[in-house]
Motif scaffolding. Structure first.
Motif, PDB file in Angstrom:
ATOM      1  N   ILE A 125       5.976   7.609   7.528  1.00 32.62           N
ATOM      2  CA  ILE A 125       5.153   6.516   8.048  1.00 32.62           C
ATOM      3  C   ILE A 125       5.077   6.678   9.562  1.00 32.62           C
ATOM      4  N   PRO A 126       3.879   6.680  10.142  1.00 34.08           N
ATOM      5  CA  PRO A 126       3.766   6.926  11.583  1.00 34.08           C
ATOM      6  C   PRO A 126       4.292   5.766  12.419  1.00 34.08           C
ATOM      7  N   SER A 127       4.665   6.072  13.649  1.00 32.87           N
ATOM      8  CA  SER A 127       5.198   5.041  14.543  1.00 32.87           C
ATOM      9  C   SER A 127       4.175   3.959  14.844  1.00 32.87           C
ATOM     10  N   SER A 128       2.896   4.275  14.685  1.00 38.14           N
ATOM     11  CA  SER A 128       1.849   3.281  14.925  1.00 38.14           C
ATOM     12  C   SER A 128       1.859   2.175  13.868  1.00 38.14           C
ATOM     13  N   CYS A 129       2.522   2.414  12.741  1.00 47.13           N
ATOM     14  CA  CYS A 129       2.629   1.400  11.676  1.00 47.13           C
ATOM     15  C   CYS A 129       4.024   0.798  11.718  1.00 47.13           C
TER      16      CYS A 129
ATOM     17  N   ARG B 247      -0.665  -2.906  -7.586  1.00 47.24           N
ATOM     18  CA  ARG B 247      -1.510  -1.751  -7.880  1.00 47.24           C
ATOM     19  C   ARG B 247      -1.720  -0.891  -6.638  1.00 47.24           C
ATOM     20  N   VAL B 248      -1.763  -1.523  -5.458  1.00 47.62           N
ATOM     21  CA  VAL B 248      -1.893  -0.754  -4.215  1.00 47.62           C
ATOM     22  C   VAL B 248      -0.717   0.214  -4.084  1.00 47.62           C
ATOM     23  N   PHE B 249       0.491  -0.290  -4.312  1.00 45.22           N
ATOM     24  CA  PHE B 249       1.662   0.579  -4.160  1.00 45.22           C
ATOM     25  C   PHE B 249       1.707   1.660  -5.231  1.00 45.22           C
ATOM     26  N   ASP B 250       1.377   1.311  -6.465  1.00 48.19           N
ATOM     27  CA  ASP B 250       1.420   2.323  -7.524  1.00 48.19           C
ATOM     28  C   ASP B 250       0.338   3.381  -7.347  1.00 48.19           C
ATOM     29  N   ASN B 251      -0.884   2.944  -7.063  1.00 45.29           N
ATOM     30  CA  ASN B 251      -2.021   3.860  -7.052  1.00 45.29           C
ATOM     31  C   ASN B 251      -2.220   4.584  -5.726  1.00 45.29           C
TER      32      ASN B 251
ATOM     33  N   THR C  29       1.297   7.307  -6.179  1.00 43.74           N
ATOM     34  CA  THR C  29       0.547   8.427  -6.761  1.00 43.74           C
ATOM     35  C   THR C  29       0.379   9.589  -5.784  1.00 43.74           C
ATOM     36  N   PRO C  30      -0.100   9.365  -4.547  1.00 41.89           N
ATOM     37  CA  PRO C  30      -0.206  10.514  -3.629  1.00 41.89           C
ATOM     38  C   PRO C  30       1.156  11.112  -3.274  1.00 41.89           C
ATOM     39  N   MET C  31       2.206  10.270  -3.187  1.00 51.19           N
ATOM     40  CA  MET C  31       3.543  10.822  -2.958  1.00 51.19           C
ATOM     41  C   MET C  31       3.920  11.762  -4.098  1.00 51.19           C
ATOM     42  N   THR C  32       3.645  11.335  -5.335  1.00 51.64           N
ATOM     43  CA  THR C  32       3.950  12.163  -6.500  1.00 51.64           C
ATOM     44  C   THR C  32       3.136  13.452  -6.479  1.00 51.64           C
ATOM     45  N   ASP C  33       1.899  13.379  -5.997  1.00 53.27           N
ATOM     46  CA  ASP C  33       1.068  14.586  -5.897  1.00 53.27           C
ATOM     47  C   ASP C  33       1.689  15.608  -4.943  1.00 53.27           C
ATOM     48  N   ILE C  34       2.238  15.132  -3.829  1.00 53.99           N
ATOM     49  CA  ILE C  34       2.887  16.035  -2.879  1.00 53.99           C
ATOM     50  C   ILE C  34       4.118  16.669  -3.517  1.00 53.99           C
TER      51      ILE C  34
ATOM     52  N   SER D 293      -3.446   4.402   3.428  1.00 56.82           N
ATOM     53  CA  SER D 293      -2.695   3.312   2.798  1.00 56.82           C
ATOM     54  C   SER D 293      -1.691   2.710   3.768  1.00 56.82           C
ATOM     55  N   TYR D 294      -1.019   3.561   4.548  1.00 58.14           N
ATOM     56  CA  TYR D 294      -0.059   3.050   5.526  1.00 58.14           C
ATOM     57  C   TYR D 294      -0.740   2.104   6.517  1.00 58.14           C
ATOM     58  N   VAL D 295      -1.886   2.485   7.006  1.00 60.07           N
ATOM     59  CA  VAL D 295      -2.602   1.641   7.973  1.00 60.07           C
ATOM     60  C   VAL D 295      -3.004   0.317   7.334  1.00 60.07           C
ATOM     61  N   TRP D 296      -3.517   0.386   6.109  1.00 62.32           N
ATOM     62  CA  TRP D 296      -3.931  -0.840   5.416  1.00 62.32           C
ATOM     63  C   TRP D 296      -2.749  -1.767   5.189  1.00 62.32           C
ATOM     64  N   LEU D 297      -1.621  -1.203   4.725  1.00 59.37           N
ATOM     65  CA  LEU D 297      -0.440  -2.015   4.450  1.00 59.37           C
ATOM     66  C   LEU D 297       0.144  -2.615   5.725  1.00 59.37           C
ATOM     67  N   ASP D 298       0.094  -1.873   6.819  1.00 59.64           N
ATOM     68  CA  ASP D 298       0.595  -2.399   8.077  1.00 59.64           C
ATOM     69  C   ASP D 298      -0.198  -3.637   8.497  1.00 59.64           C
ATOM     70  N   ARG D 299      -1.511  -3.589   8.290  1.00 57.00           N
ATOM     71  CA  ARG D 299      -2.338  -4.763   8.592  1.00 57.00           C
ATOM     72  C   ARG D 299      -2.044  -5.898   7.620  1.00 57.00           C
ATOM     73  N   TRP D 300      -1.906  -5.567   6.357  1.00 55.02           N
ATOM     74  CA  TRP D 300      -1.637  -6.583   5.337  1.00 55.02           C
ATOM     75  C   TRP D 300      -0.346  -7.347   5.629  1.00 55.02           C
TER      76      TRP D 300
END
Length: 216
Positions: A174-178, A98-102, A106-111, A137-144
């Protein structure tokens, strides 16, 4: 024979296709486009909003990519365990799906939708909101990813992550920090079921409104 209705450039079609390819499940692909109105009609008839992918199994119809993968895991299990057998672990897998879909797809599709609505002049507020969601989301996933090591296996998580990260990185890199997330995206694209989807979608890259990059 199972029938899967979709389009090779569709991220959610990829999601289902990756599961089919990972477990080598025989199926027939039904292209949904203006040249195949009969397939478009099937999708319109058997899903609430006429959206693909759609799975046909005899007199059984399953819509939504996650539900299709659930169905495959239940009725066509293979070498890749798409869902863990442990119920608690399965809940966690579905949560990350659900994290990846929502929060990525979803925000990618919005762009993408904003660039389609106003080519060359996307609304900065709309695009900004979507980018803010992706950034978080990128920051959260990088930690996950610190605690996730699936290797080369393909589960519901990889099915959801591969297409969403593939296209999201085009829309808002995706930023280099992730770095963990960047490396995992590259790893996902190297998996055979994902690489097959990438190659099959190449003829349609010009359709990507923000402009498909000359990579991947």
């Amino acid at each position: 024979m199972l029938q899967l209705y979709g389009h090779p450039f569709s991220s959610y079609t990829w999601k289902a296709l990756i599961a089919f390819y990972a477990n080598e499940i025989p199926f027939e692909f039904r292209m949904v486009d203006p040249d195949h109105p009969e397939n478009s009609q099937k999708v319109a008839d058997h899903s609430p909003l006429g959206k693909f992918p759609l799975l046909e199994d005899g007199d059984r119809w399953v819509f939504e990519a996650t539900s299709i993968i659930d169905y495959l895991a239940l009725h066509f299990p293979g070498a890749s365990g798409l869902l863990p057998s442990d119920p608690d672990a399965a809940v966690t897998t579905r949560m990350i799906d659900r994290v990846f879909d929502n929060y990525v797809m979803t925000p990618m599709t919005d762009i993408v939708a904003e660039h389609m609505r106003s080519p060359g002049m996307p609304d900065p507020a709309t695009e900004g909101r979507a980018r803010a969601v992706l950034d978080r989301s990128y920051v959260w996933l990088d930690r996950w990813l610190e605690g996730y090591s699936a290797g080369d296996s393909v589960t519901l998580i990889e099915c959801a992550a591969a297409p969403s990260l593939f296209y999201a990185d085009w829309a808002f890199p995706i930023p280099s920090s992730c770095e963990r997330l960047r490396q995992w995206r590259a790893h996902l694209l190297s998996l055979a079921p994902v690489a097959r989807c990438v190659d099959d979608a190449r003829p349609y890259r010009a359709w990507f409104p923000p402009g498909a990059p000359d990579r991947d």
